[in-house]
Write an enzyme that holds these catalytic residues in place. Sequence first.
Site, PDB file in Angstrom:
ATOM      1  N   SER A  21      14.062  -0.073  23.046  1.00 40.53           N
ATOM      2  CA  SER A  21      12.630   0.213  23.215  1.00 40.53           C
ATOM      3  C   SER A  21      12.148   1.307  22.269  1.00 40.53           C
ATOM      4  CB  SER A  21      12.358   0.648  24.664  1.00 40.53           C
ATOM      5  OG  SER A  21      11.015   1.040  24.784  1.00 40.53           O
ATOM      6  N   LEU A  22      10.997   1.064  21.660  1.00 39.25           N
ATOM      7  CA  LEU A  22      10.389   2.071  20.781  1.00 39.25           C
ATOM      8  C   LEU A  22       9.450   2.984  21.560  1.00 39.25           C
ATOM      9  CD1 LEU A  22       9.425   0.060  17.567  1.00 39.25           C
ATOM     10  CD2 LEU A  22      11.058   1.941  17.702  1.00 39.25           C
ATOM     11  N   LYS A  74       8.321  -7.025  34.951  1.00 37.57           N
ATOM     12  CA  LYS A  74       6.858  -6.935  34.985  1.00 37.57           C
ATOM     13  C   LYS A  74       6.253  -7.535  36.258  1.00 37.57           C
ATOM     14  CE  LYS A  74       6.018  -6.403  30.050  1.00 37.57           C
ATOM     15  NZ  LYS A  74       5.302  -6.856  28.857  1.00 37.57           N
ATOM     16  N   ASN A  95       2.633  -3.860  33.238  1.00 37.88           N
ATOM     17  CA  ASN A  95       3.539  -3.104  32.367  1.00 37.88           C
ATOM     18  C   ASN A  95       3.364  -1.600  32.557  1.00 37.88           C
ATOM     19  OD1 ASN A  95       1.076  -2.725  31.073  1.00 37.88           O
ATOM     20  ND2 ASN A  95       2.034  -2.570  29.059  1.00 37.88           N
ATOM     21  N   ASP A 110      -0.951  -4.381  28.119  1.00 39.08           N
ATOM     22  CA  ASP A 110      -0.674  -5.339  27.034  1.00 39.08           C
ATOM     23  C   ASP A 110      -1.962  -6.091  26.673  1.00 39.08           C
ATOM     24  OD1 ASP A 110       2.026  -4.836  26.682  1.00 39.08           O
ATOM     25  OD2 ASP A 110       2.665  -6.344  28.139  1.00 39.08           O
ATOM     26  N   ALA A 136       4.880 -18.997  26.273  1.00 40.61           N
ATOM     27  CA  ALA A 136       4.269 -18.937  27.599  1.00 40.61           C
ATOM     28  C   ALA A 136       5.077 -18.007  28.504  1.00 40.61           C
ATOM     29  CB  ALA A 136       4.173 -20.345  28.194  1.00 40.61           C
ATOM     30  N   GLY A 137       5.583 -16.917  27.919  1.00 38.98           N
ATOM     31  CA  GLY A 137       6.269 -15.898  28.712  1.00 38.98           C
ATOM     32  C   GLY A 137       5.267 -14.839  29.152  1.00 38.98           C
ATOM     33  N   GLY A 138       5.786 -13.674  29.537  1.00 42.73           N
ATOM     34  CA  GLY A 138       4.926 -12.584  30.007  1.00 42.73           C
ATOM     35  C   GLY A 138       3.924 -12.142  28.947  1.00 42.73           C
ATOM     36  N   GLY A 246       3.421  -6.860  15.365  1.00 42.08           N
ATOM     37  CA  GLY A 246       3.766  -6.513  16.744  1.00 42.08           C
ATOM     38  C   GLY A 246       3.685  -5.019  17.025  1.00 42.08           C
ATOM     39  N   GLN A 253      -0.955  -0.537  23.283  1.00 41.00           N
ATOM     40  CA  GLN A 253      -0.702  -0.606  24.737  1.00 41.00           C
ATOM     41  C   GLN A 253      -0.134   0.716  25.238  1.00 41.00           C
ATOM     42  OE1 GLN A 253       2.355  -0.650  26.508  1.00 41.00           O
ATOM     43  NE2 GLN A 253       3.574  -0.447  24.656  1.00 41.00           N
TER      44      GLN A 253
HETATM   45  P1  NAP Z   1       9.698 -14.026  27.611  1.00 46.49           P
HETATM   46  O1  NAP Z   1       8.897 -13.913  28.852  1.00 46.49           O
HETATM   47  O2  NAP Z   1      11.186 -14.069  27.686  1.00 46.49           O
HETATM   48  O3  NAP Z   1       9.179 -15.335  26.795  1.00 46.49           O
HETATM   49  C1  NAP Z   1       9.863 -15.805  25.668  1.00 46.49           C
HETATM   50  C2  NAP Z   1       9.084 -16.950  25.041  1.00 46.49           C
HETATM   51  O4  NAP Z   1       9.761 -17.380  23.839  1.00 46.49           O
HETATM   52  C3  NAP Z   1       8.972 -18.182  25.932  1.00 46.49           C
HETATM   53  O5  NAP Z   1       7.718 -18.787  25.715  1.00 46.49           O
HETATM   54  C4  NAP Z   1      10.105 -19.060  25.422  1.00 46.49           C
HETATM   55  O6  NAP Z   1       9.922 -20.439  25.653  1.00 46.49           O
HETATM   56  C5  NAP Z   1      10.021 -18.789  23.943  1.00 46.49           C
HETATM   57  N1  NAP Z   1      11.278 -19.118  23.257  1.00 46.49           N
HETATM   58  C6  NAP Z   1      12.433 -18.441  23.310  1.00 46.49           C
HETATM   59  N2  NAP Z   1      13.372 -19.068  22.570  1.00 46.49           N
HETATM   60  C7  NAP Z   1      12.787 -20.180  22.048  1.00 46.49           C
HETATM   61  C8  NAP Z   1      13.231 -21.233  21.204  1.00 46.49           C
HETATM   62  N3  NAP Z   1      14.485 -21.279  20.735  1.00 46.49           N
HETATM   63  N4  NAP Z   1      12.338 -22.210  20.857  1.00 46.49           N
HETATM   64  C9  NAP Z   1      11.060 -22.168  21.327  1.00 46.49           C
HETATM   65  N5  NAP Z   1      10.589 -21.210  22.131  1.00 46.49           N
HETATM   66  C10 NAP Z   1      11.437 -20.212  22.484  1.00 46.49           C
HETATM   67  O7  NAP Z   1       9.366 -12.816  26.624  1.00 46.49           O
HETATM   68  P2  NAP Z   1       7.983 -12.014  26.428  1.00 46.49           P
HETATM   69  O8  NAP Z   1       8.027 -10.737  27.170  1.00 46.49           O
HETATM   70  O9  NAP Z   1       6.855 -12.957  26.656  1.00 46.49           O
HETATM   71  O10 NAP Z   1       8.083 -11.631  24.879  1.00 46.49           O
HETATM   72  C11 NAP Z   1       7.889 -12.593  23.847  1.00 46.49           C
HETATM   73  C12 NAP Z   1       7.921 -11.881  22.495  1.00 46.49           C
HETATM   74  O11 NAP Z   1       6.856 -10.924  22.426  1.00 46.49           O
HETATM   75  C13 NAP Z   1       9.216 -11.073  22.241  1.00 46.49           C
HETATM   76  O12 NAP Z   1       9.532 -11.184  20.885  1.00 46.49           O
HETATM   77  C14 NAP Z   1       8.821  -9.644  22.581  1.00 46.49           C
HETATM   78  O13 NAP Z   1       9.577  -8.684  21.873  1.00 46.49           O
HETATM   79  C15 NAP Z   1       7.367  -9.638  22.099  1.00 46.49           C
HETATM   80  N6  NAP Z   1       6.525  -8.635  22.772  1.00 46.49           N
HETATM   81  C16 NAP Z   1       5.872  -7.755  21.993  1.00 46.49           C
HETATM   82  C17 NAP Z   1       5.021  -6.831  22.551  1.00 46.49           C
HETATM   83  C18 NAP Z   1       4.303  -5.874  21.647  1.00 46.49           C
HETATM   84  O14 NAP Z   1       3.686  -4.920  22.148  1.00 46.49           O
HETATM   85  N7  NAP Z   1       4.316  -6.108  20.358  1.00 46.49           N
HETATM   86  C19 NAP Z   1       4.827  -6.791  23.941  1.00 46.49           C
HETATM   87  C20 NAP Z   1       5.510  -7.722  24.733  1.00 46.49           C
HETATM   88  C21 NAP Z   1       6.372  -8.645  24.127  1.00 46.49           C
HETATM   89  P3  NAP Z   1      10.428 -21.104  27.039  1.00 46.49           P
HETATM   90  O15 NAP Z   1       9.387 -20.770  28.066  1.00 46.49           O
HETATM   91  O16 NAP Z   1      10.503 -22.544  26.745  1.00 46.49           O
HETATM   92  O17 NAP Z   1      11.764 -20.479  27.339  1.00 46.49           O
END
Ligand code: NAP
Length: 286
Positions: A21-22, A74, A95, A110, A136-138, A246, A253
């Site tokens: 985490s940063l 979360k 968050n 977020d 379609a994650g968090g 990102g 946030q």
């Molecule tokens: P998460 O809930 O685990 O969701 C992961 C997503 O990636 C899901 O939609 C998943 O699809 C998809 N995925 C993973 N592997 C895949 C593959 N091989 N092919 C296609 N789709 C794939 O994670 P999250 O919290 O939403 O985070 C998602 C990204 O956003 C991460 O990289 C995280 O570091 C980044 N993030 C950045 C910030 C920021 O402030 N910049 C904040 C939050 C998150 P499925 O549903 O099919 O598994």
Amino acid sequence: MSDPADRPRLAAVIGWPIGHSLSPAIHRFWAEREGVNAYYVPLAVEPSYEAFARACDALAGLGFAGCNVTLPHKEDALAYAVRASRRAAAAGAANMLTFGPDGAEADNSDIPGFAQALREALGETAPGGKAVVLGAGGAARAVVLALAEAGYGPILVANRSPQKAAQVASLAAAGEAVPWSERAKVLSGAKALVNATSLGMAGAPPLDIALDALPDDAVVADLVYAPLETDLLRRARARGLAAADGLSMLMHQAAFGYRAWLGREAKVDGALRAALEAAIARRRRP
Ligand code: NAP
């Protein structure tokens, strides 16, 4: 005896894992710049609601002002809170928790964090129009709500698991799920493309999508921040498109938590970005 008002202000970030985490670096930067006596502690808390609730009870008891919450907690954060902001309730995830005398309050920064990152990238360009969200994650939940609030529509959500795409698309009146295999085709006429998957992250498979169909006034945002310049952003910039990385969302946030718990001046600027880019570069050294 020393004045108890001198005691450091305390906040934390809870996740599993948490070492990457940063957030501690962001809060340390602001506290040092403001001369505030504050500590922001990363805590690895195993993935169960019971472990999460125990950790939060302990933090509140020790006088922590609040904590950020990241994967996989979360939804636990929302369940733990006695009250939630409208946006956290809408996202079904929080968050941020702020500890008060009658319990914890949940928020989701977020959503405004992503909205601010998008505004910064757009400059003078007007927001709105068709948007495409990959994932379609968090994080995608926050993105869809922020896009809807900014006036985008339709908001097309493409995800490897189609049921999750439908769930996340349903968060916005203008949301619509599309098959993962159609992700490049639906870019035609889109004013925004957001990667909210973990694809393109160091150690993850690449994000395979051609950007040819995007119009010249589209903005491309990638939530991945390691690496900072993802292949998606490099290709977007090569085409002359507006781009948001990102780190931009991450910094924006974080400002909400810092202002609520540790200090006042949580300015997102070039000095903070430079410090974080240096921290990322240090980590990548063997
Ligand atoms: P998460 O809930 O685990 O969701 C992961 C997503 O990636 C899901 O939609 C998943 O699809 C998809 N995925 C993973 N592997 C895949 C593959 N091989 N092919 C296609 N789709 C794939 O994670 P999250 O919290 O939403 O985070 C998602 C990204 O956003 C991460 O990289 C995280 O570091 C980044 N993030 C950045 C910030 C920021 O402030 N910049 C904040 C939050 C998150 P499925 O549903 O099919 O598994």
